[in-house]
Structures are given as C-alpha cells and as structure tokens.
Design a protein around this motif. Sequence first.
Motif, PDB file in Angstrom:
ATOM      1  N   HIS A 269       8.239  -5.828  -2.874  1.00  0.00           N
ATOM      2  CA  HIS A 269       8.780  -4.466  -3.455  1.00  0.00           C
ATOM      3  C   HIS A 269       8.274  -4.194  -4.940  1.00  0.00           C
ATOM      4  O   HIS A 269       7.730  -3.145  -5.164  1.00  0.00           O
TER       5      HIS A 269
ATOM      6  N   GLN B   3       2.203   1.370  -7.457  1.00  0.00           N
ATOM      7  CA  GLN B   3       2.528   2.845  -7.642  1.00  0.00           C
ATOM      8  C   GLN B   3       1.835   3.221  -8.942  1.00  0.00           C
ATOM      9  O   GLN B   3       1.869   4.362  -9.424  1.00  0.00           O
TER      10      GLN B   3
ATOM     11  N   ARG C  57       4.980  -3.427  -4.617  1.00  0.00           N
ATOM     12  CA  ARG C  57       4.708  -2.241  -4.238  1.00  0.00           C
ATOM     13  C   ARG C  57       4.714  -1.221  -5.456  1.00  0.00           C
ATOM     14  O   ARG C  57       4.160  -0.231  -5.560  1.00  0.00           O
TER      15      ARG C  57
ATOM     16  N   LEU D 235       0.675  -1.242  -0.053  1.00  0.00           N
ATOM     17  CA  LEU D 235       0.038   0.079   0.046  1.00  0.00           C
ATOM     18  C   LEU D 235       0.642   1.149  -0.080  1.00  0.00           C
ATOM     19  O   LEU D 235       0.360   2.359  -0.298  1.00  0.00           O
ATOM     20  N   LEU D 236       2.083   0.968   0.255  1.00  0.00           N
ATOM     21  CA  LEU D 236       3.073   2.113   0.408  1.00  0.00           C
ATOM     22  C   LEU D 236       3.012   2.851  -1.179  1.00  0.00           C
ATOM     23  O   LEU D 236       3.142   4.035  -1.343  1.00  0.00           O
ATOM     24  N   GLY D 237       2.771   1.944  -2.039  1.00  0.00           N
ATOM     25  CA  GLY D 237       2.852   2.409  -3.553  1.00  0.00           C
ATOM     26  C   GLY D 237       1.855   3.496  -3.779  1.00  0.00           C
ATOM     27  O   GLY D 237       1.892   4.245  -4.825  1.00  0.00           O
TER      28      GLY D 237
END
Lengths: 266, 358
Positions: free
Chosen positions: A160, A167, A163, A115-117
Amino acid sequence: MTVLDTPVVRPSVASDAPPLEVADVSWSADGRLIVDGVGLSVPPGTMTGLLGPNGSGKSSLLRTVAGTYRPDGGRVLLGGDDLGAMRRRDRARRVAVVEQESTTDVPLQVLDVVLLGRTPHRASAADEALALAGLETVGMRDLAGRDWHTLSGGERQRVHLARAITQQPELLLLDEPTNHLDIHYQLALLTFVRSLGVTTLAALHDLNLAAAYCDQVVVLAGGRVAAAGAPSEVLVPDVVRSVFGVDADIHVNPRTGRPVLTFSPL
Amino acid sequence: MTATAASTAPAPAGAPAPAVRRSGARTSAWIAVMAVVLAASVTLAVTIGSADLHPLDVWRSIGDHLGLSSSSLSQLRDGIVWELRLPRVLTAAAVGAALALCGAVMQTLTRNPLADPYLLGLSSGASVGAVAVLILGIGRLGLPVAAFAGALLALVVTFALANRRGELAPTRTVLAGLAVSYLCSAATSFIIFWSATGDSYREILSWLLGSLGAASWTDAGIASSAVVVVGAVLVSRARTLDAFAFGDSTASTLGINVNATRWTLLTLVALLTGAAVAVSGAIGFVGLMLPHAVRFVVGSGHRRVLPLAALAGASFMIWADTLARTLFDPRELPVGVVTAFLGAPAFAVLLRRRRVGR
C-alpha cells in the motif's frame, strides 16, 4: 544500513515539498461533533504524528484532510492551495492515503495493486516503471508478480505504501500504518516513510514509535488539539496523564537521544 | 532483513521485471481466441438440428442477405438459417454477453463476489415490468422499456434499503437484493394469478424460466445494440472500476467520485439487464459465474475482464441454448434450467481448485 541504525535526525529535507496547513477544521457525524476546530501545520517534507486515545478523532481528521469527508468548517491548505476546493482527481494527484488494513476480495497481483496509484494520472507507458520503482523503495520489487492474498500483513502494508508512492503525492496521509505489524515491520515502514522526504501526517497509536520517528506530534483529545510540538516537548507526564489517563515516566534512548516512555496505571 | 531505506532513487532501469503477468499482448491474444470461438460457435450452433445444414450454408445465407454474394442456397435452407436459427443464436450471444458484463460490473461496484443481476433483484424487477406488459398486451416494443423500468426500480429500492450513510456494505446489499427479489417474484406471481389464462399463462411461464424460443431479429437487434453501446461505455471506465478493488474510501482517495460513478454505471447495468430480460426472460448463473471464470484466467483488471467476459458469456449462452433446444427435441428445456445445470457444477469445481476471492 539496518533499520535499527537509522539516524533519527534528518540531515535535510526535499526543499520543493509543500507545507500542510489545517485551519479550524470541524466534521460531525449524525449531529455529533467528531473533529472540533482542529488546527495544525506540517512543515515541508517532515513527518507529523497524530496521537490520541481511541475515538479522539484521528481517523476522522485524516479523512477530512484527505477529502473523503467534507468538513463542516475550516480549510485545508497544501502549499497554499485549498484542497477542499479542488476537483477530486486533482487532489488525488497531490495527496495519497494509506488506510489501516485495507484489503480486497478480487484476485490481484502485487503490481496491479501498486499500479492503482496511477489512477488519478493520465495513463502512460512509464506507469509500470514507476510502480516497480515504488516497490523497490519498500524493498519488494521481487514480489511484483505475487498474488496479493498470499502476502503477510506487513507485506500488504508495504505494498500500500508503494502504491501511495507511485501516486507521486506531495502529501502522504497514513492511518495507523503500523497496526498489527511486528516490531521489525513497524520500524521498517516508518523508516521508509521518513526517507521519502514527502510531507507526511500519520495517525499513530504507539507513543514510542511517534517519539522515535516523528519531527512533530499533535495530540488529539475529544476532537480537539490537546498539545502540539516536538515529541520531547509534548510527550511529557502531564499530557500523557490528562489525555490517556495513565502515568508515564520519560527516559532517553541512549542511541538516538529521543524520548522513551514507560507507562503505569494511575 | 535489511531495510533499503537509502534507495529512494528510482530502480535502475534495465533490471528485468520478475515473472509478472503483463496485460498487453496476452490480452489481445485472449480476445482474438475468444472472438474466433464465438464466430465458430455461431456458425456451428446454426447448423445443429434438423435439415442437415453445412457450416458454409450459414455464411452463404448471411452473404446473400447482406448482398455480398448470390449463392444457390435453397429457399428452405435459407429460411431455416436466416429466419429461424440465426436470430435465435445471435440473441443468445447478445444476452450471454450482456449478463456476463452486468455480473462483472456489479461484483466490482458492490465489492461482492456473489453479486449478479439475479441476486440483486434486477432480473426480478425486470420480470415484473415485462410480465405486466405481456399481460396487458402492449406489444414487443413496450417490453424492453418496461423491463428496464422494472430493473431500475428494483435497483433503486435495493440500494435504498442497503444504503447506510452513503456506504454499501456487501452483506446488507445482498440481503436487500434478496428482499427485493422475493417481493418482485411475489408481484409477478400475483399479476399472473389475477390475469393470465390458458395460452398466455403457458407463454409467460416458459418465458419466466428463461427462453430464447421466440427470439426474432428485433430481439437480436435490441439485445446486441444494448451490449455494444453499454459495453463500450463500461470498457471505457475500466480504470475507474479497477480503483474500487480496495473499497469506496480507497477509490475516493484515488480521485474517483464514488457515488456518481456507482449510480451511473449501475443505471447502465440496469439498462443492459432490462434489455436481456426483455428478450430472454430471467436467466441465472451466467452473470455470476462467467466473470469469475474469466478472472481466474486473466486476473481482475477490467480492461481484460470486461471484453473477455462478454465474449465468453456469448459463446456459453449459445451452447446452453443449443442444448436447451436439442436435448429433448422436439420438447424444449427452458435455457435457464440448462445454465443452472451447467453452471452450478462448473462453479463448484472452480471453487475447489482456487478460491473465489475469499
């Protein structure tokens, strides 16, 4: 389809992907020139491998393209837009980066990491579905609830990548994404990346992986471009000898027709 | 294993997500529970001590003073609630919330699970400022300003020492913070040695160990407005803080202006630390321990961690201070001693059961 049967010739690429143009980019640290007037281009939706010995400036060039480092000179254009002139957040909506072995101390679930993406994008109710779709793409949807710290190196690298996919970038920058992965994960990861149809620039250590998966390769030496072009044109004994200081014999992979290199000391 | 390279299309909708801890409802439930715990803690803590107060007396007194009711509470009881205990309990709550918030944000921004205001020199810097003002006798209102200035100065020096080519390595940061802490402690001792005599010496010493004994409505006002204002800003930056999990360069590629964010948020943390230290002295362990305890329970998303750490810190500090004033009644323990006695073993238990990060 298993990883090993993956066709290496790309049938077609997403037509709306933008090209990357790097023009005369330089970057120095502590007065020492690390990236020295590099120019290269990545055609839309293809993968270009960035090769070169340790300290040749691969990571620095990637970070300069990503905007993490401010270049001393030159321009980076994505689809004609100057990435260096963009606001950081606007750039992050178009460019995603997977660094080598990036890890954390805080307790995080896999889904939290993916979710950081969505950070550069406006928060939306669809974020979680996008993140789960990203995990699906790398074959890890079932692990969404797992603790990050229990994952293997290969799984972390794939998270990663998920992620970065989440994005929704137009350009993907990978810094030695296959480092420390076993052979299965090395092939799997590059297969995933190729299948995305996103314009990709990847720093790679392994010349054979680059030969097998990249549409083009760019060889750096001392911060400059030593050779660039299709793997079969660039990965020839002369270039390998002058840049890496080893002798190389070039064979042909009987399944794919791609070059395979074997090395001997000079 | 078979690579699913062909399936670049989004996952079919409708397939239920596997056991994933989802934030929304659970977070709200936790916040509601912790808010009730805090309200109950305030009420009960006020009744504890001499005078045998009933919990309802507390709310009667509050209602009377806010003009919401007019009860027949005796003047003595009302005085004990409104003048003596309530300001102290509310100050404790605000200080606990402030320290827990500071700790959570500093641990994230320095990527260091050991970071807290105490460790990075902020509290010691605030103490130098505060002690200087106490000695000079400028008055209570100068105290928060001096404490903030001291905290900010300590922060600037710590990061100037730790900073290397724009990056803050965790180990360097802790070492720099230690150096600044010791320097500030020495400066504090020096000021006391030269200037303090008799009563002021005792007053300063008890304050240095952390004490809420002198808390007034002014103190409660200073600390709680700092918590509300700074806390709201910090919570509004929760997503930005989340993006620091994998370090500066990942945060940068996610669109965060790393340096500007770090300086802005740490200045706010210095402000909050200054406010807390000004009203209570330097109280350790709360800022270190509570954020970790909260992360164990709800994970590390800052939208969950920050409000819960603040609420948990508030309740924790109320009970630590209640113990401090009742355990050896009529003598008071410095509350910093209580937080360390409670905090250290609790932390050790947590460490053994699950790792703190790594």
